[in-house]
Design a protein around this motif. Structure first.
Motif, mmCIF file in Angstrom:
data_model
loop_
_atom_site.group_PDB
_atom_site.id
_atom_site.type_symbol
_atom_site.label_atom_id
_atom_site.label_comp_id
_atom_site.label_asym_id
_atom_site.label_seq_id
_atom_site.Cartn_x
_atom_site.Cartn_y
_atom_site.Cartn_z
ATOM 1 N N ASP A 162 31.194 27.085 109.155
ATOM 2 C CA ASP A 162 31.177 28.387 109.814
ATOM 3 C C ASP A 162 31.979 29.438 109.064
ATOM 4 O O ASP A 162 32.015 30.600 109.482
ATOM 5 N N GLY A 163 32.643 29.040 107.972
ATOM 6 C CA GLY A 163 33.290 30.011 107.105
ATOM 7 C C GLY A 163 34.722 30.339 107.440
ATOM 8 O O GLY A 163 35.283 31.300 106.899
ATOM 9 N N TYR A 164 35.374 29.539 108.283
ATOM 10 C CA TYR A 164 36.745 29.842 108.695
ATOM 11 C C TYR A 164 37.795 29.217 107.779
ATOM 12 O O TYR A 164 38.984 29.295 108.071
ATOM 13 N N SER A 165 37.376 28.590 106.707
ATOM 14 C CA SER A 165 38.328 27.957 105.795
ATOM 15 C C SER A 165 38.009 28.368 104.359
ATOM 16 O O SER A 165 36.988 28.998 104.086
ATOM 17 N N LYS A 166 38.900 27.999 103.466
ATOM 18 C CA LYS A 166 38.560 28.093 102.052
ATOM 19 C C LYS A 166 37.522 27.015 101.739
ATOM 20 O O LYS A 166 37.393 26.029 102.467
ATOM 21 N N GLN A 167 36.787 27.198 100.644
ATOM 22 C CA GLN A 167 36.029 26.098 100.084
ATOM 23 C C GLN A 167 37.031 25.164 99.408
ATOM 24 O O GLN A 167 38.174 25.554 99.127
ATOM 25 N N VAL A 168 36.614 23.941 99.126
ATOM 26 C CA VAL A 168 37.505 22.971 98.482
ATOM 27 C C VAL A 168 36.824 22.403 97.237
ATOM 28 O O VAL A 168 35.681 21.949 97.304
ATOM 29 N N ARG A 198 44.381 20.209 105.379
ATOM 30 C CA ARG A 198 45.365 21.143 105.939
ATOM 31 C C ARG A 198 45.565 22.340 105.011
ATOM 32 O O ARG A 198 45.790 23.462 105.469
ATOM 33 N N GLY A 199 45.472 22.109 103.711
ATOM 34 C CA GLY A 199 45.656 23.214 102.761
ATOM 35 C C GLY A 199 44.474 24.159 102.682
ATOM 36 O O GLY A 199 44.579 25.235 102.097
ATOM 37 N N ALA A 200 43.352 23.790 103.288
ATOM 38 C CA ALA A 200 42.138 24.609 103.181
ATOM 39 C C ALA A 200 42.100 25.774 104.159
ATOM 40 O O ALA A 200 41.100 26.483 104.230
ATOM 41 N N ARG A 201 43.173 25.984 104.920
ATOM 42 C CA ARG A 201 43.194 27.108 105.847
ATOM 43 C C ARG A 201 42.865 28.400 105.106
ATOM 44 O O ARG A 201 43.327 28.636 103.993
ATOM 45 N N SER A 210 39.653 40.069 106.707
ATOM 46 C CA SER A 210 38.634 39.182 107.264
ATOM 47 C C SER A 210 39.250 37.817 107.504
ATOM 48 O O SER A 210 40.087 37.360 106.725
ATOM 49 N N TYR A 211 38.854 37.177 108.599
ATOM 50 C CA TYR A 211 39.351 35.837 108.909
ATOM 51 C C TYR A 211 38.292 34.770 108.599
ATOM 52 O O TYR A 211 38.447 33.619 108.963
ATOM 53 N N LYS A 212 37.218 35.187 107.928
ATOM 54 C CA LYS A 212 36.174 34.259 107.489
ATOM 55 C C LYS A 212 35.884 34.537 106.023
ATOM 56 O O LYS A 212 36.151 35.617 105.509
ATOM 57 N N ARG A 213 35.287 33.558 105.359
ATOM 58 C CA ARG A 213 34.919 33.752 103.956
ATOM 59 C C ARG A 213 33.960 34.927 103.821
ATOM 60 O O ARG A 213 33.032 35.087 104.606
ATOM 61 N N ARG A 214 34.172 35.713 102.787
ATOM 62 C CA ARG A 214 33.343 36.902 102.572
ATOM 63 C C ARG A 214 32.271 36.684 101.517
ATOM 64 O O ARG A 214 31.285 37.421 101.481
ATOM 65 N N PHE A 215 32.496 35.720 100.611
ATOM 66 C CA PHE A 215 31.697 35.690 99.399
ATOM 67 C C PHE A 215 30.740 34.504 99.303
ATOM 68 O O PHE A 215 30.318 34.142 98.209
ATOM 69 N N ASP A 216 30.390 33.891 100.434
ATOM 70 C CA ASP A 216 29.485 32.743 100.384
ATOM 71 C C ASP A 216 28.150 33.110 99.743
ATOM 72 O O ASP A 216 27.515 32.284 99.088
ATOM 73 N N LYS A 247 33.885 35.389 92.684
ATOM 74 C CA LYS A 247 34.950 35.790 93.603
ATOM 75 C C LYS A 247 35.318 34.637 94.533
ATOM 76 O O LYS A 247 36.485 34.420 94.836
ATOM 77 N N GLN A 248 34.318 33.927 95.005
ATOM 78 C CA GLN A 248 34.596 32.824 95.925
ATOM 79 C C GLN A 248 35.437 31.757 95.245
ATOM 80 O O GLN A 248 36.399 31.252 95.817
ATOM 81 N N LEU A 249 35.088 31.430 94.002
ATOM 82 C CA LEU A 249 35.792 30.374 93.280
ATOM 83 C C LEU A 249 37.267 30.727 93.088
ATOM 84 O O LEU A 249 38.136 29.866 93.133
ATOM 85 N N ILE A 250 37.553 32.017 92.916
ATOM 86 C CA ILE A 250 38.918 32.444 92.638
ATOM 87 C C ILE A 250 39.698 32.735 93.914
ATOM 88 O O ILE A 250 40.846 32.321 94.069
ATOM 89 N N LEU A 251 39.100 33.460 94.866
ATOM 90 C CA LEU A 251 39.838 33.990 96.013
ATOM 91 C C LEU A 251 39.637 33.192 97.292
ATOM 92 O O LEU A 251 40.406 33.362 98.246
ATOM 93 N N GLU A 252 38.620 32.343 97.340
ATOM 94 C CA GLU A 252 38.329 31.646 98.594
ATOM 95 C C GLU A 252 38.170 30.142 98.400
ATOM 96 O O GLU A 252 37.490 29.479 99.173
ATOM 97 N N THR A 253 38.799 29.617 97.368
ATOM 98 C CA THR A 253 38.690 28.188 97.090
ATOM 99 C C THR A 253 40.067 27.571 96.873
ATOM 100 O O THR A 253 40.889 28.116 96.135
#
Length: 905
Positions: free
Chosen positions: A266-272, A462-465, A476-482, A488-494
């Motif tokens: 649902d996009g509420y975490s970082k990717q891993v 736990r670190g994926a918050r 934003s409290y959800k991922r923006r770059f899916d 951008k996702q690889l750098i800022l949301e992973t």
């Protein structure tokens, strides 16, 4: 002894969850809205799944007899269980009359954090509003060691204690401690966090008399002979329902489930991603520093708020190893030179074993900026100076629980300069740092057995918050770059987990990640595949002279927004509403089909209710409102102006049950009707204020300029879960399929299924449109760094769209291009869409536009007065064509009869 058979988690039944879901779907069951005394008093807006959890619990307490005393919320790490606890405290206080609450957990660190969440109004992490107000009364939350016998009005008493303390106090008689009689005196609600630590009776050995679980059960059952019983609400992300003993214990207690894979999907975490490397610990240290600084630089490039500060954690097996690694790290930073840094990067690039995509991006950045390397090294020495490195180990190897606790729990703060944490223990429950981006496994003396890899998997989860960083002032409290094809996702949301490249260990780790239901994959360079336009298609007239059409967008001046109607709001002087149902008229209508109603005029209604409702809603503060209504001069204009609310002339009419009288109406009920009305207006004002809008003027762009060769990577997922199977992207050879214009298709399962569905109708389409039948895959990767990509988008142009106004255009994934012998062009947009509840609903504005084009072809205008063109769109294609998209294709292309005849032969 034979091992017990593991249960299939997907097939397990949880009766409370099923009953609540069934009631929600029942049209004749009154829908419960989260009360304003909850929403108005919480610092954060509850997310949809938190709303559902609260609603499910309320159902068990009001619709099930007897209502369960003991329930379990099984919710993913980072999903905001403490926010839910805060909401439940307000609900149980106001609706159920409980004033005594016991929060218990197994570690002091969580206890200290929870004090900030629930007690300390001066903390940034306090979860309530500064002043809690219910029905005009200010409510105090008072921390206590013992519940008072004589209680103060409007007070919630909250005791916070470790489960060890609760147990010791019960089983050891001491002065000034809470014994069992204290829990018998007045009803108590136990909020048991990280409850998986308490379940000893589910183990094979017989339950001991003085276990934590026994203590909690004694408190729970202390008032079983009273009308108002004690309650136990357990919260945990970690519960192994596959074990028969645990499932049997909890099957009738689980009130809500929100697993980690759902949370991440649902996009509420970082990717891993895992970075698997054969590098030494020292090399991993320098690599992660380079990566962390690269994140910082890229955040600056993307206009992320200047306080963005990525954190590194080095995880060791023992305290001595951690201290040794800490010393090596400090020495490495101190001795680093520009020459050494460039030599290190060049050496790493030559190593075949270094196959990491994100590190490659970082290396390229530094090599591209060679002339700045001296400055970069100085910044590294400053940012990673020993004073910015925190060794969070005490003598026992656990994370510190005092002293540096505040530093550990404020790592997102602009005033906290720590960039690195060295630790032995896993990220303990309660350490909810959000800006953690890299975890490095120090391999010295590290174990590789299943227990070790399970601890690592829990650490990763736990670190994926998600870190809600701001871009251009917007959070934003959800991922923006899916959906963003850039990095951008690889750098800022992973979150990257840096580990060793050892096959047996990695197999064990992947197994642990799967067991946790944690979707992740290897971060590898994954060489891009070249997608080429077929040479035979390039020789066709369609490619040489054909066009693809998208509608033009135009600027909307601020002067346009001069009335409430310009935001798509049908505001009338006669307000017609339904009593107590606010924005849920649809559900109310379904319910009222069996209830005789009437409409009454509310004679007591006047502008005071409008002004009071505005005061209750932050959105309607003048400075905020003016952002969306730029020409507004004052609040009086908004409230009384004839182009706006026109409050002095409003009349209120309410639909009520036939036996209802106006005398039954309370002022609070009238106010709630107006508050709900203004909430609806808020959504439309926000979505309706757009600076560009689409038009019905369609422009043709040459196919040969916009369909081009491009490169694309195939992502790898090795711990896929039930929620992302349709995102399993693969390469499909398309050389033998003449209708598909590319030699390969890099698509997910759903997209490939659509291609195959279209393929089934190609011969029928050729029979009708003999000149050309082609399917274009419109991949944004083709033009992601070009202004061309903005042109190839559809923009809303219909009046008052049902699903709201959306500024951003979108590019449907496929275009079916048809041409007959009379040079008649037929262009059909097709968009596949996975069915996933809330996400699907949010995308329906796109489908509405596609269908609007089909139904309003006569209203389209084309450049140069072209008349031989038809543009249409289909409803979303879903798995198995469950919504009949292909049937619609047959209808609008007039191939229905031919196809039906063939199928009957």
């Amino acid at each position: 002894m034979a091992k017990s058979k593991k249960k299939d988690i997907q097939s397990l039944k949880f009766p409370l969850v099923e009953q609540a879901e069934h009631a929600e779907k029942d049209l004749f069951q009154e829908t419960w809205a989260i009360p304003e005394y909850i929403t108005n008093n919480l610092a954060h807006t509850l997310r949809s799944y938190q709303d559902k959890a609260l609603s499910n619990y309320r159902y068990t307490q009001t619709q099930i007899n007897p209502n369960p005393q003991h329930v379990l919320f099984n919710m993913a790490t980072g999903s905001g269980k403490t926010d839910l606890m805060a909401a439940l405290i307000l609900y149980l206080y106001q609706d159920q009359g409980y004033t005594n609450f016991l929060f218990t957990v197994n570690t002091n660190s969580v206890l200290m954090k929870t004090k900030d969440n629930l007690i300390n109004a001066g903390s940034d992490k306090y979860l309530f509003k500064d002043k809690i107000e219910i029905d005009g009364q200010y409510i105090t939350i008072q921390e206590v060691n013992r519940y008072p016998r004589i209680k103060q009005a409007n007070t919630i008493y909250l005791k916070l204690a470790t489960v060890q303390t609760v147990s010791n106090d019960l089983f050891t008689v001491k002065e000034n401690t809470m014994g069992l009689t204290d829990y018998e005196q007045d009803p108590v609600v136990i909020l048991a966090d990280e409850a998986h630590h308490y379940s000893v009776s589910t183990k094979s050995e017989k339950e001991a008399e003085h276990t934590w679980e026994s203590a909690i059960n004694k408190v729970l059952n202390a008032r079983n002979n009273e009308d108002k019983k004690n309650l136990l609400l357990e919260f945990t992300a970690t519960v192994d329902f596959e074990k028969t003993t645990i499932y049997d214990k909890y099957r009738d207690k689980v009130v809500y489930r929100y697993p980690l894979s759902r949370f991440m999907y649902d996009g509420y975490s970082k990717q891993v991603k895992r970075i698997e490397t054969s590098a030494s610990d020292e090399e991993k240290m320098l690599n992660v520093v380079l990566l962390s600084q690269f994140r910082k630089y890229r955040a600056q490039i993307e206009n992320v708020t200047s306080t963005f500060k990525p954190i590194i954690m080095f995880k060791s097996a023992k305290v001595a190893v951690s201290k040794k690694a800490n010393a090596k790290f400090n020495e490495m930073i101190a001795k680093l030179t520009a020459k050494d840094l460039l030599a290190f990067i060049e050496r790493q690039q030559l190593m075949d074993s270094n196959d990491n995509a994100v590190l490659e991006l970082a290396y390229k950045y530094y090599l591209k900026n060679k002339e700045e390397v001296g400055k970069i090294v100085r910044e590294i020495k400053h940012d990673f100076d020993p004073k910015n490195v925190l060794n969070a180990n005490d003598a026992s190897g656990n994370m510190l629980e005092k002293g540096q606790y505040e530093a550990l729990n404020t790592l997102e703060s602009p005033n906290n300069f720590y960039r690195v944490v060295f630790a032995v223990a896993k990220l303990t429950e309660g350490w909810d740092v959000l800006n953690l981006y890299d975890i490095v496994r120090i391999s010295e003396e590290a174990a590789t057995n299943k227990n070790a890899t399970m601890v690592e998997a829990q650490l990763i989860g736990r670190g994926a918050r998600y870190y809600p960083f701001e871009i251009d002032g917007k959070k934003s409290y959800k991922r923006r770059f899916d959906e963003d094809p850039s990095n951008k996702q690889l750098i800022l949301e992973t979150l990257h987990y840096h580990t060793m490249n050892e096959p047996q260990y990695l197999k064990q780790l992947v197994g642990s990640l799967k067991q946790m239901d944690l979707p992740t994959g290897k971060d590898s360079k994954n060489p891009p595949i070249e997608i080429k336009v077929k040479p035979e298609f390039k020789r066709t007239n369609a490619y040489r002279s054909g066009k693809i059409y998208y509608n033009e967008s135009v600027d909307v001046p601020s002067s346009y927004f001069d009335s409430i109607q310009k935001y798509g709001i049908e505001h009338k002087v006669d307000l017609q509403r339904n009593l107590n149902y606010g924005s849920r008229e649809v559900n109310y209508s379904a319910y009222s089909a069996s209830v005789e109603t009437k409409t009454i005029s509310v004679s007591r209604f006047d502008d005071r209710y409008v002004k009071k409702a505005i005061q209750k809603l932050d959105f309607y503060q003048f400075l905020n409102l003016k952002q969306y209504i730029p020409n507004l001069q004052s609040m009086d204009e908004f409230i009384y102006g004839s182009n706006w609310l026109n409050a002095n002339h409003l009349k209120l009419f309410l639909t009520v049950p036939v036996e209802y009288r106006e005398a039954n109406l309370t002022a609070e009920e009238i106010l709630k009707v107006i508050v709900d009305l203004l909430k609806e207006y808020q959504v439309k004002i926000q979505s309706g204020y757009v600076k560009q809008r689409g038009t019905n003027n369609f422009i043709g762009y040459p196919i040969k300029e916009y369909l081009s060769d491009y490169n694309k990577r195939v992502p790898e997922y090795d711990t896929q879960t039930q929620f992302d199977k349709t995102q399993d992207i693969k390469v499909y050879q398309m050389k033998d399929d003449e209708f598909y214009v590319y030699d390969n298709a890099i698509v997910n399962r759903l997209e490939y299924q659509l291609i195959e569905r279209v393929k089934a109708y190609v011969e029928d389409l050729k029979a009708k449109y003999g000149k050309a039948v082609y399917l274009f895959r419109m991949d944004e990767t083709m033009h992601r760094e070009s202004a061309k990509s903005e042109k190839l988008k559809l923009h809303q142009y219909q009046e008052n769209p049902k699903y709201g106004v959306h500024l951003t255009g979108f590019q449907p994934d496929f275009i079916l291009f048809l041409e007959d012998t009379n040079d008649y062009y037929f262009q059909i947009f097709i968009e596949p869409k996975g069915m996933s509840g809330e996400r699907f609903e949010k995308e329906l504005w796109k489908e509405e536009l596609l269908l609007y084009m089909t139904d309003h072809h006569a209203d389209m205008e084309f450049m140069d007065n072209e008349s031989n063109i038809q543009i249409s769109g289909l409803k979303f294609y879903t798995n198995g064509d469950g919504r009949g998209t292909m049937e619609q294709l047959k209808e609008i292309t007039n191939i229905t009869d031919d196809t039906d005849q063939k199928s009957n032969q």
